[in-house]
Scaffold this active site. Structure first.
Site, mmCIF file in Angstrom:
data_model
loop_
_atom_site.group_PDB
_atom_site.id
_atom_site.type_symbol
_atom_site.label_atom_id
_atom_site.label_comp_id
_atom_site.label_asym_id
_atom_site.label_seq_id
_atom_site.Cartn_x
_atom_site.Cartn_y
_atom_site.Cartn_z
ATOM 1 N N HIS A 62 -32.200 7.161 0.259
ATOM 2 C CA HIS A 62 -31.743 8.545 0.416
ATOM 3 C C HIS A 62 -31.895 9.264 -0.917
ATOM 4 O O HIS A 62 -32.209 8.637 -1.935
ATOM 5 C CB HIS A 62 -30.310 8.596 0.940
ATOM 6 N N ASP A 84 -28.506 8.841 -7.798
ATOM 7 C CA ASP A 84 -28.503 7.448 -8.279
ATOM 8 C C ASP A 84 -29.543 6.569 -7.577
ATOM 9 O O ASP A 84 -29.706 5.403 -7.922
ATOM 10 C CB ASP A 84 -27.089 6.817 -8.182
ATOM 11 N N HIS A 85 -30.256 7.142 -6.600
ATOM 12 C CA HIS A 85 -31.292 6.372 -5.893
ATOM 13 C C HIS A 85 -32.693 6.956 -6.081
ATOM 14 O O HIS A 85 -33.666 6.360 -5.649
ATOM 15 C CB HIS A 85 -30.960 6.301 -4.399
ATOM 16 N N HIS A 108 -23.779 7.866 6.001
ATOM 17 C CA HIS A 108 -23.451 8.293 4.643
ATOM 18 C C HIS A 108 -23.267 9.811 4.666
ATOM 19 O O HIS A 108 -23.398 10.436 5.716
ATOM 20 C CB HIS A 108 -24.621 7.859 3.733
ATOM 21 N N ASP A 113 -24.929 2.523 0.531
ATOM 22 C CA ASP A 113 -24.429 3.872 0.741
ATOM 23 C C ASP A 113 -24.212 4.159 2.222
ATOM 24 O O ASP A 113 -24.933 4.923 2.859
ATOM 25 C CB ASP A 113 -25.350 4.907 0.087
ATOM 26 N N HIS A 152 -24.220 -2.026 -6.100
ATOM 27 C CA HIS A 152 -23.759 -0.631 -6.065
ATOM 28 C C HIS A 152 -22.266 -0.521 -6.372
ATOM 29 O O HIS A 152 -21.494 0.107 -5.655
ATOM 30 C CB HIS A 152 -24.095 -0.008 -4.689
HETATM 31 ZN ZN LIG Z 1 -25.499 5.561 -4.376
HETATM 32 ZN ZN LIG Z 2 -25.445 8.057 -1.797
#
Ligand SMILES: [Zn+2]
Ligand SMILES: [Zn+2]
Length: 304
Positions: free
Chosen positions: A61, A65-66, A143, A212, A271
């Site tokens: 996604h 952070d990804h 999410h 997530d 994570h």
């Molecule tokens: Zn994340």
């Molecule tokens: Zn996320």
């Protein structure tokens, strides 16, 4: 042989001692990368993973952070003299945002092919570029934004028996064809099939990557009998469950329950929240729910 390395284990932002969650999967000299948060190209180097071998990037996604490491990652690939195209798979509806990040990557020496994946239902495809026997499946997650889990299933050819091939008089140049399931006609006119020169079938290797999301039963089904299930565990403190679930995340204990019900052979947690300084402290408690849990640290590796 498939080599898997969890190059980072952090959520939200990179820390001095913890890179962001990302996974490198190398199979016969070619690799898949899942997620690309800030600094991923450095984390890859720290974990001794070969950036130049990455042919496919799977994005779960588009939270920072990804994904925010994408420009640096692409520029590093270019710097490694890559000219082969790169395939990027991402959830439907996120392409514009990802393309925006490319605006700061001038003159990459390779092409990028984007593939948008459905977000309303699971899908699957064969990752021919890595191995014609590799199937990648998705699971829409729950999410705060459209997010996909991925599973990679490496089907394996049966064991080849060279002594049988020799005894039957099959020339060595035909062995590969037979091992791939084909048949060969000898000069004598005799037809040799794959079954005549191969032994037992070997079980597929399945890796599952889910981060997530709220925990839900569909995840256990998705990760069923996985050799390795990599799953988020933001916190180990039970009093954080409600607030985490509300934000579309889960606790380490949630991941352990899912792994147990999936019958996964191994669970790697990842994570962690930046506020969760010592995830290892929960190891004993988590092992009571799922014996095979590994409270992963950056650089966790396994060959399957
Ligand atoms: Zn994340
Ligand atoms: Zn996320």
């Amino acid at each position: 042989m498939t080599d898997i390395c969890l190059i980072g284990t952090g959520g939200m932002m990179p820390l001095k001692e913890r890179w962001l969650t990302s996974c490198y999967i190398e199979h016969e000299g070619k690799a898949v990368l899942i997620d690309c948060g800030e600094g991923t190209q450095i984390a890859l180097t720290c974990a001794d993973c070969k950036i130049s071998r990455i042919d496919i990037l799977l994005i779960t996604h588009i939270h920072a952070d990804h994904i925010s490491g994408l420009p640096g990652f692409l520029l590093s690939l270019g710097n490694a003299s890559r000219t082969e195209p790169l395939d990027i798979y991402l959830p439907q509806g996120t392409l514009t945002a990802v393309r925006g990040l490319l605006g700061i990557c001038d003159r990459l020496p390779f092409e990028i092919f984007f593939h948008e994946l459905p977000i309303a239902e699971p899908t699957s495809f064969i990752a021919e570029k890595i191995d014609p026997m590799l199937e990648i499946c998705t699971l829409p997650l729950r999410h705060s934004t459209r997010c996909l889990g991925y599973s990679l299933t490496f089907r394996r050819k049966p064991v080849f028996l060279p002594e049988k091939a020799k005894a039957l008089g099959v020339p060595v140049r035909e062995w590969r064809k037979l091992h791939a399931g084909g048949s060969v006609t000898l000069e004598s006119g005799e037809n040799i099939t794959a079954e005549m020169v191969t032994g037992e079938s070997r079980p597929a290797v399945k890796l599952c990557y889910v981060t997530d999301t709220l925990p839900f039963n569909g995840i256990a089904k998705f990760a069923e009998n996985a050799d390795l299930f990599i799953c988020e565990g933001m916190y180990g403190e039970l009093d954080k469950k409600q607030s985490m679930n509300k934000k579309g995340h889960m606790l380490m204990q949630d991941a352990c329950r899912l792994a147990k019900s999936a019958g996964a052979k191994r669970l790697w947690l990842t994570h962690y929240s930046p506020a969760e300084k010592y995830p290892q402290n929960f190891k004993k408690e988590l092992s009571r729910i799922c014996e095979s849990v590994v409270v992963s640290a950056d650089g966790e590796k396994i060959s399957l």
